[in-house]
Scaffold this motif. Sequence first.
Motif, PDB file in Angstrom:
ATOM      1  N   LYS A 173       2.222   1.659  -3.541  1.00 56.26           N
ATOM      2  CA  LYS A 173       1.222   2.161  -4.486  1.00 56.26           C
ATOM      3  C   LYS A 173       0.987   3.654  -4.302  1.00 56.26           C
ATOM      4  O   LYS A 173       0.849   4.389  -5.287  1.00 56.26           O
ATOM      5  CB  LYS A 173      -0.090   1.382  -4.315  1.00 56.26           C
ATOM      6  CG  LYS A 173      -0.014  -0.049  -4.812  1.00 56.26           C
ATOM      7  CD  LYS A 173      -1.378  -0.697  -4.944  1.00 56.26           C
ATOM      8  CE  LYS A 173      -2.027  -0.950  -3.614  1.00 56.26           C
ATOM      9  NZ  LYS A 173      -3.299  -1.718  -3.748  1.00 56.26           N
ATOM     10  N   ARG A 174       0.966   4.109  -3.061  1.00 59.76           N
ATOM     11  CA  ARG A 174       0.728   5.532  -2.816  1.00 59.76           C
ATOM     12  C   ARG A 174       1.891   6.386  -3.328  1.00 59.76           C
ATOM     13  O   ARG A 174       1.698   7.421  -3.969  1.00 59.76           O
ATOM     14  CB  ARG A 174       0.486   5.794  -1.332  1.00 59.76           C
ATOM     15  CG  ARG A 174       0.091   7.249  -1.063  1.00 59.76           C
ATOM     16  CD  ARG A 174      -0.410   7.456   0.345  1.00 59.76           C
ATOM     17  NE  ARG A 174      -0.937   8.801   0.498  1.00 59.76           N
ATOM     18  CZ  ARG A 174      -2.189   9.157   0.250  1.00 59.76           C
ATOM     19  NH1 ARG A 174      -3.051   8.247  -0.163  1.00 59.76           N
ATOM     20  NH2 ARG A 174      -2.592  10.401   0.412  1.00 59.76           N
ATOM     21  N   ALA A 228       0.101   4.390   4.888  1.00 65.19           N
ATOM     22  CA  ALA A 228       0.756   4.973   3.715  1.00 65.19           C
ATOM     23  C   ALA A 228       0.697   6.499   3.749  1.00 65.19           C
ATOM     24  O   ALA A 228       1.659   7.177   3.383  1.00 65.19           O
ATOM     25  CB  ALA A 228       0.105   4.439   2.436  1.00 65.19           C
ATOM     26  N   LYS A 229      -0.428   7.050   4.184  1.00 67.67           N
ATOM     27  CA  LYS A 229      -0.549   8.505   4.309  1.00 67.67           C
ATOM     28  C   LYS A 229       0.444   9.050   5.335  1.00 67.67           C
ATOM     29  O   LYS A 229       1.008  10.136   5.155  1.00 67.67           O
ATOM     30  CB  LYS A 229      -1.971   8.883   4.722  1.00 67.67           C
ATOM     31  CG  LYS A 229      -3.016   8.700   3.638  1.00 67.67           C
ATOM     32  CD  LYS A 229      -4.393   9.064   4.166  1.00 67.67           C
ATOM     33  CE  LYS A 229      -5.471   8.896   3.097  1.00 67.67           C
ATOM     34  NZ  LYS A 229      -6.822   9.202   3.635  1.00 67.67           N
ATOM     35  N   LYS A 246       2.019   6.446  -7.133  1.00 69.93           N
ATOM     36  CA  LYS A 246       0.930   7.247  -7.694  1.00 69.93           C
ATOM     37  C   LYS A 246       1.288   8.722  -7.762  1.00 69.93           C
ATOM     38  O   LYS A 246       0.877   9.426  -8.698  1.00 69.93           O
ATOM     39  CB  LYS A 246      -0.338   7.045  -6.854  1.00 69.93           C
ATOM     40  CG  LYS A 246      -1.567   7.754  -7.394  1.00 69.93           C
ATOM     41  CD  LYS A 246      -2.786   7.457  -6.534  1.00 69.93           C
ATOM     42  CE  LYS A 246      -4.017   8.177  -7.065  1.00 69.93           C
ATOM     43  NZ  LYS A 246      -5.229   7.886  -6.237  1.00 69.93           N
ATOM     44  N   GLN A 304      -6.592   0.993   8.436  1.00 68.40           N
ATOM     45  CA  GLN A 304      -6.441   0.636   7.031  1.00 68.40           C
ATOM     46  C   GLN A 304      -4.987   0.866   6.602  1.00 68.40           C
ATOM     47  O   GLN A 304      -4.348   1.824   7.045  1.00 68.40           O
ATOM     48  CB  GLN A 304      -7.369   1.476   6.163  1.00 68.40           C
ATOM     49  CG  GLN A 304      -8.844   1.316   6.503  1.00 68.40           C
ATOM     50  CD  GLN A 304      -9.334  -0.104   6.287  1.00 68.40           C
ATOM     51  OE1 GLN A 304      -9.072  -0.712   5.252  1.00 68.40           O
ATOM     52  NE2 GLN A 304     -10.057  -0.639   7.265  1.00 68.40           N
ATOM     53  N   GLU A 333       3.856   9.230   3.765  1.00 65.00           N
ATOM     54  CA  GLU A 333       3.966  10.392   2.881  1.00 65.00           C
ATOM     55  C   GLU A 333       4.172  11.672   3.693  1.00 65.00           C
ATOM     56  O   GLU A 333       4.969  12.541   3.313  1.00 65.00           O
ATOM     57  CB  GLU A 333       2.718  10.497   2.019  1.00 65.00           C
ATOM     58  CG  GLU A 333       2.853  11.496   0.875  1.00 65.00           C
ATOM     59  CD  GLU A 333       1.670  11.459  -0.068  1.00 65.00           C
ATOM     60  OE1 GLU A 333       1.763  12.081  -1.144  1.00 65.00           O
ATOM     61  OE2 GLU A 333       0.646  10.806   0.254  1.00 65.00           O
ATOM     62  N   GLU A 345      -3.956   2.042   3.989  1.00 64.94           N
ATOM     63  CA  GLU A 345      -3.863   3.368   3.370  1.00 64.94           C
ATOM     64  C   GLU A 345      -3.539   4.447   4.401  1.00 64.94           C
ATOM     65  O   GLU A 345      -2.844   5.418   4.095  1.00 64.94           O
ATOM     66  CB  GLU A 345      -5.183   3.702   2.664  1.00 64.94           C
ATOM     67  CG  GLU A 345      -5.174   5.055   1.972  1.00 64.94           C
ATOM     68  CD  GLU A 345      -6.523   5.401   1.360  1.00 64.94           C
ATOM     69  OE1 GLU A 345      -6.624   6.473   0.736  1.00 64.94           O
ATOM     70  OE2 GLU A 345      -7.468   4.609   1.514  1.00 64.94           O
ATOM     71  N   GLU A 346      -4.009   4.265   5.638  1.00 65.52           N
ATOM     72  CA  GLU A 346      -3.742   5.258   6.677  1.00 65.52           C
ATOM     73  C   GLU A 346      -2.274   5.243   7.092  1.00 65.52           C
ATOM     74  O   GLU A 346      -1.700   6.280   7.453  1.00 65.52           O
ATOM     75  CB  GLU A 346      -4.671   5.005   7.868  1.00 65.52           C
ATOM     76  CG  GLU A 346      -6.123   5.316   7.529  1.00 65.52           C
ATOM     77  CD  GLU A 346      -7.119   4.844   8.569  1.00 65.52           C
ATOM     78  OE1 GLU A 346      -7.994   5.646   8.944  1.00 65.52           O
ATOM     79  OE2 GLU A 346      -7.038   3.668   8.997  1.00 65.52           O
ATOM     80  N   THR A 351      -5.239  -6.480   7.213  1.00 64.19           N
ATOM     81  CA  THR A 351      -4.361  -7.096   6.212  1.00 64.19           C
ATOM     82  C   THR A 351      -4.789  -8.549   6.051  1.00 64.19           C
ATOM     83  O   THR A 351      -5.777  -8.993   6.646  1.00 64.19           O
ATOM     84  CB  THR A 351      -2.887  -7.053   6.667  1.00 64.19           C
ATOM     85  OG1 THR A 351      -2.760  -7.811   7.890  1.00 64.19           O
ATOM     86  CG2 THR A 351      -2.415  -5.615   6.904  1.00 64.19           C
ATOM     87  N   GLU A 401       0.832  -1.208   0.000  1.00 60.98           N
ATOM     88  CA  GLU A 401       0.000   0.000   0.000  1.00 60.98           C
ATOM     89  C   GLU A 401       0.867   1.258   0.000  1.00 60.98           C
ATOM     90  O   GLU A 401       0.559   2.243  -0.682  1.00 60.98           O
ATOM     91  CB  GLU A 401      -0.925  -0.011   1.221  1.00 60.98           C
ATOM     92  CG  GLU A 401      -2.029   1.032   1.151  1.00 60.98           C
ATOM     93  CD  GLU A 401      -3.010   0.782   0.014  1.00 60.98           C
ATOM     94  OE1 GLU A 401      -3.477   1.776  -0.584  1.00 60.98           O
ATOM     95  OE2 GLU A 401      -3.297  -0.393  -0.281  1.00 60.98           O
TER      96      GLU A 401
END
Length: 240
Positions: A20-21, A215-216, A24, A210, A219, A212-213, A185, A17
């Motif tokens: 991917k972030r 991954a944020k 992107k 998640q 970043e 995604e959280e 997961t 994840e």
Amino acid sequence: MVEVALITGSSRGIGLEIAKRLAKVGYQVVLNGRREISEEVLEQFSNVPVPVAQVTGDVSNFDEAKAIVGEVIDRFGRVDILINNAGITRDGLIMRMKEADFDDVLNTNLKGAFNMCRHVTQPMLKQRAGTIINMSSVVGLIGNAGQTNYAASKAGLLGLTKALARELSSRHITVNAIAPGYIETEMTESLSDRVKETMLSQIPLKRFGQAEEIAKTVEFLIDNKYMTGQVLEVNGGLNM
């Protein structure tokens, strides 16, 4: 200049994840695992601005970790971001835990991160810039019965993070850690409903996190150049 992000343990779960972030938004992402990344995983990067690369190798092996970093430098001339995400579990009560189960977890989760940091430091020092993010765990902060090996490895990552941040800060290299809680997961999907209910009862936000959280959060740490030696907890309030 396209920045190069090397992510260990990025064939699935949180690592995938994160990859991917970052892909992107335009980073040159380098995936890593012990084995070749499957075509099914690579297809998930078909529409990213910069084609992803992969470098296989076992981070728990000092020489293989050196080869991983060397191949990235040979191919792209630099490495700007290292995310130490590779990790394994070998759960069990300590009275029954085999020595090999303890050693395997420490070798991958903690020594693997050391190996990668050891080999990426020189090129980052030459660049006078870089970002290192170590993936710890809430278990490294509060412990968990049946996971003495895992907790020890993740707690060790916190000390490694803070010490390395002090060593590298004068060259504008930031070193931080993320301590996720229970994240949805493949591992959590396989748990029984009873176990899930028990886990959820301990989380104030009453839900799993998640990927995604996480991954944020990665970043954010990449973008923030004035944060180093810190541990960001992303665990729904599990540790307050």
